[in-house]
Design an enzyme around this catalytic site. Structure first.
Site, PDB file in Angstrom:
ATOM      1  CB  VAL A 147      -0.857  -0.027   1.199  1.00  0.00           C
ATOM      2  CG1 VAL A 147      -2.130  -1.090   0.993  1.00  0.00           C
ATOM      3  CG2 VAL A 147      -0.337  -0.147   2.504  1.00  0.00           C
ATOM      4  CG  ASN A 150      -5.320  -2.665   9.948  1.00  0.00           C
ATOM      5  OD1 ASN A 150      -5.610  -2.441  11.248  1.00  0.00           O
ATOM      6  ND2 ASN A 150      -4.688  -3.556   9.561  1.00  0.00           N
ATOM      7  CB  SER A 182      -1.930   4.800  17.377  1.00  0.00           C
ATOM      8  OG  SER A 182      -1.361   4.662  18.776  1.00  0.00           O
ATOM      9  CE1 TYR A 237       2.183   3.037  14.715  1.00  0.00           C
ATOM     10  CE2 TYR A 237       1.901   4.157  16.833  1.00  0.00           C
ATOM     11  CZ  TYR A 237       1.553   3.403  15.910  1.00  0.00           C
ATOM     12  OH  TYR A 237       0.401   2.450  15.921  1.00  0.00           O
ATOM     13  CB  ALA A 283       4.559  12.699  13.116  1.00  0.00           C
ATOM     14  CB  SER A 284       2.439   8.203  10.759  1.00  0.00           C
ATOM     15  OG  SER A 284       2.389   7.240  11.830  1.00  0.00           O
ATOM     16  CE  LYS A 285      -0.890   4.394  13.223  1.00  0.00           C
ATOM     17  NZ  LYS A 285      -1.611   3.297  12.328  1.00  0.00           N
ATOM     18  CB  ILE A 325      -4.285  -4.279  20.163  1.00  0.00           C
ATOM     19  CG1 ILE A 325      -5.157  -2.820  20.324  1.00  0.00           C
ATOM     20  CG2 ILE A 325      -5.367  -5.064  19.823  1.00  0.00           C
ATOM     21  CD1 ILE A 325      -6.519  -2.826  21.441  1.00  0.00           C
TER      22      ILE A 325
END
Ligand code: NAP
Length: 237
Positions: free
Chosen positions: A55, A81, A133, A146, A148-150, A179
């Protein structure tokens, strides 16, 4: 029958959502990239088809979407996802680390959504769920790229909900807490116990918890632009 595309559905949260929706009567196209064996196991379930595509690559996403449209004529539900994480001091993050994180977690959402939205607009119907997240809401130490991406996903979700609402397309994000998936396999038993202790509900989550939330969002018709955080009360904003 409603047609659902889930990216990164070979393992963890995506896999649980794929199972839940297929067992509830949706036709699920479960995207995967590297985990072919795990993806093939999903074929034992009715109403699941698997499709390999990275992706982060526009041409692969384009081919996947055109394949689904040529076979089913529409995509009703998109669940973005697929994602990776990495623990690193901010000062150690290289350009390569940064670009890989942003491409996998955020560009993929932009690219996959853009390839599909034109078909949803044509149908005047759609549901998009982006898996974010808690770190996109409150920030995670040692996880700046991570987080920053979320956080980017959360901004995209809210903006797109405003833009696509008039076309009857809902856009929401689910921002899970911890999780139990491969993504957390590096946590020690002591760290997991500590996390449970810090969580008001006294437990960390299972992929099924997120699958239930996703199913609820798919079946709702008045929720859009929201970032919903199933996290056991670990993070309350
Ligand atoms: P996981 O078990 O590591 O699974 C990640 C999935 O993403 C795999 O199916 C993987 O597919 C897929 N993927 C990664 N890169 C891809 C790419 N370039 N193209 C296509 N698929 C790709 O992780 P998870 O815990 O289920 O995480 C799923 C999502 O939930 C992620 O966005 C993650 O950030 C988010 N999340 C997880 C937690 C948690 O505590 N677990 C908490 C908050 C948010 P292949 O193996 O086939 O390549």
């Amino acid at each position: 029958m409603k047609i659902v595309l889930i990216t990164g559905a070979s393992r963890g949260i995506g896999r649980a959502i794929a199972k839940k929706l297929a067992e509830s009567g949706y036709m699920v196209i479960a995207n995967y990239n590297k985990s072919e064996e795990e993806a093939k196991e999903l074929l034992k379930i009715n109403n699941i088809e698997i499709y390999k595509a990275d992706v982060t690559k526009r041409e692969e996403v384009h081919k996947m979407v055109e394949y689904i449209i040529s076979k089913y004529g529409k995509i009703d539900v998109l669940i973005n996802n697929a994602g990776i994480d990495e623990y690193k001091l901010f000062t150690d993050i290289t350009d390569e680390d940064w670009n890989k994180m942003i491409n996998t977690n955020l560009y993929s959402v932009f690219c996959t959504t853009q390839e599909i939205v034109k078909y949803m607009i044509h149908e005047k119907f759609g549901c998009i769920i982006n898996i974010s997240s808690v770190w996109g809401i409150v920030g995670g130490s040692l996880e700046t790229h991570y987080s920053a991406s979320k956080a980017g996903i959360n901004g995209l979700t809210k903006s797109l909900a405003k833009e696509l609402g008039p076309s009857n397309i809902r856009v929401n994000a689910i921002a899970p807490g911890v999780i139990e998936t491969d993504m957390n396999k590096n946590l020690t038993q002591d760290e997991l116990k500590d996390l449970e202790y810090q969580t008001p509900l006294g437990k960390i989550g299972e992929p099924e918890d997120i699958a239930k939330c996703a199913k609820w969002l798919v079946e709702d018709n008045f929720t859009t632009g929201q970032v919903i955080s199933p996290n056991g009360g670990w993070i309350i904003t």
